[in-house]
Each structure stands twice: as structure tokens, then as C-alpha cells.
Design an enzyme around this catalytic site. Structure first.
Site, PDB file in Angstrom:
ATOM      1  N   LYS A  64       0.826  -1.214   0.000  1.00 41.03           N
ATOM      2  CA  LYS A  64       0.000   0.000   0.000  1.00 41.03           C
ATOM      3  C   LYS A  64       0.859   1.263   0.000  1.00 41.03           C
ATOM      4  CE  LYS A  64      -4.266   1.676   1.982  1.00 41.03           C
ATOM      5  NZ  LYS A  64      -4.745   2.014   0.655  1.00 41.03           N
ATOM      6  N   GLY A  69       6.421   0.583   5.796  1.00 37.70           N
ATOM      7  CA  GLY A  69       7.313  -0.354   5.100  1.00 37.70           C
ATOM      8  C   GLY A  69       7.434  -0.050   3.618  1.00 37.70           C
ATOM      9  N   CYS A  70       6.332   0.297   2.989  1.00 32.39           N
ATOM     10  CA  CYS A  70       6.341   0.585   1.555  1.00 32.39           C
ATOM     11  C   CYS A  70       7.121   1.866   1.257  1.00 32.39           C
ATOM     12  CB  CYS A  70       4.912   0.675   1.034  1.00 32.39           C
ATOM     13  SG  CYS A  70       4.015  -0.889   1.236  1.00 32.39           S
ATOM     14  N   THR A  71       7.042   2.828   2.149  1.00 38.89           N
ATOM     15  CA  THR A  71       7.796   4.068   1.983  1.00 38.89           C
ATOM     16  C   THR A  71       9.291   3.807   2.139  1.00 38.89           C
ATOM     17  OG1 THR A  71       5.911   5.373   2.747  1.00 38.89           O
ATOM     18  CG2 THR A  71       8.083   6.433   2.841  1.00 38.89           C
ATOM     19  N   ALA A  74      10.484   1.979  -1.030  1.00 41.75           N
ATOM     20  CA  ALA A  74      10.519   2.893  -2.174  1.00 41.75           C
ATOM     21  C   ALA A  74      11.679   3.881  -2.058  1.00 41.75           C
ATOM     22  CB  ALA A  74       9.191   3.637  -2.295  1.00 41.75           C
TER      23      ALA A  74
END
Length: 174
Positions: A64, A69-71, A74
């Protein structure tokens, strides 16, 4: 007894999504041709795997936009982007979020690589990365310049993942 085992194995392979029952797609194995795709990016332009023929592709699935975690994941890919470019590799992220969500995420986090919107979950499923939650599992596929899967990472830890991918890419290119 064999019928019970078969039924148990079949149910174990199935994932409930919404009100329906969905049999999760199989993850492509190393050596297989990577499943093709064409999806909208944060720029609303369509991006296809065939656009990257002749380049290495780091196709990473993440749950998401704008989550911790995704940030982290990325940002690490973004920090290492020059190293990927020097290795003739492209970073392509995929989640089930919309192109508008990706645009906001890229703007907020200064991301310049492509994020693809798989809102119908077909690509996530074709790479065996559809989680029971209906989001993408954190998996990465390294695809060679001919379109073959050469390395797969599952249940990725976001913090050190970009370094792992760069190391594998350096090994593959020798």
C-alpha cells in the site's frame, strides 16, 4: 483418504477475497518467461513489460502507498536509482492502489521510477503475489533483458532489499 488430502490442499491454496473464493495464481519460477503486463502508471501513461526489452527489470510488489514499510522500500530503491540505471536496470513497483494514489505517493516521497496501478489485481495474481487481504504481498522479481525471471524474493524485508537486489544484479551480469 486421498480425496480429503486433495480437498485440504485445494482449500489451502485458495484465498478468500471479498465475498468470493479466488484460487491464487502461481508465482513464476526462475527460468520462466515473465508474465506480460500493461498497466497505468502514476503519470497515467500505460507501461508494459515489453517496453523494457533489452533492460533488466526489478518488478516489485508492495501492499500500500504511504505506509511505513512501503515508503522505506521505495526510498531505498530511489536512493539507489543511479546504480540501477548504470546497470541497465529499471525499477517498477506494483500495488493495487490507483494511479492517483501512486501520483500522490510519488509527489510526497519524491519518487521518480514507475509505480503501476493494478486495481483489478490481475497482475498481482499472475505473479502469485495476491495476499489474503486483497493487497499485494511484498515480493520482487528480477527479470533479465530477454524477459525471463532470473531471481525471486518473497516476503521481502523493506529496509535492506534494494541492496540485495543490486548484489544479485551484479552477480547476474558477470
Amino acid at each position: 483418504m486421498n480425496r480429503i488430502r486433495f480437498a485440504t490442499a485445494t482449500l489451502a491454496a485458495a484465498t478468500f477475497v471479498g465475498a468470493g473464493l479466488l484460487i491464487a495464481g502461481e508465482m513464476p519460477a526462475v527460468g520462466q518467461t515473465a508474465p506480460e503486463f500493461s498497466l497505468p502508471s502514476q503519470e497515467s501513461s500505460s507501461v508494459a513489460l515489453k517496453d523494457y526489452r533489452g533492460k533488466w527489470v526489478v518488478l516489485y510488489f508492495y501492499p500500500k502507498d504511504m505506509t511505513t514499510g512501503c515508503t522505506i522500500e521505495a526510498h531505498n530503491f530511489q536512493e539507489d536509482l543511479a546504480k540501477y540505471t548504470a546497470a541497465n536496470a529499471a525499477i517498477v513497483g506494483v500495488s493495487v492502489d490507483s494511479a492517483d494514489s501512486h501520483k500522490q505517493f510519488c509527489t510526497k516521497e519524491s519518487l521518480t521510477f514507475k509505480l503501476l496501478a493494478d486495481t483489478d489485481k490481475k497482475l498481482v495474481d499472475s505473479y502469485g503475489s495476491l495476499a489474503a487481504s486483497g493487497m499485494a504481498s511484498r515480493n520482487t522479481f528480477l527479470i533479465d533483458p530477454t524477459g525471463k525471471v532470473v531471481k525471486v524474493w518473497t516476503r521481502v524485508s523493506p529496509a535492506g532489499h534494494s541492496k540485495e537486489v543490486l548484489e544479485a544484479l551484479a552477480t547476474m551480469k558477470k
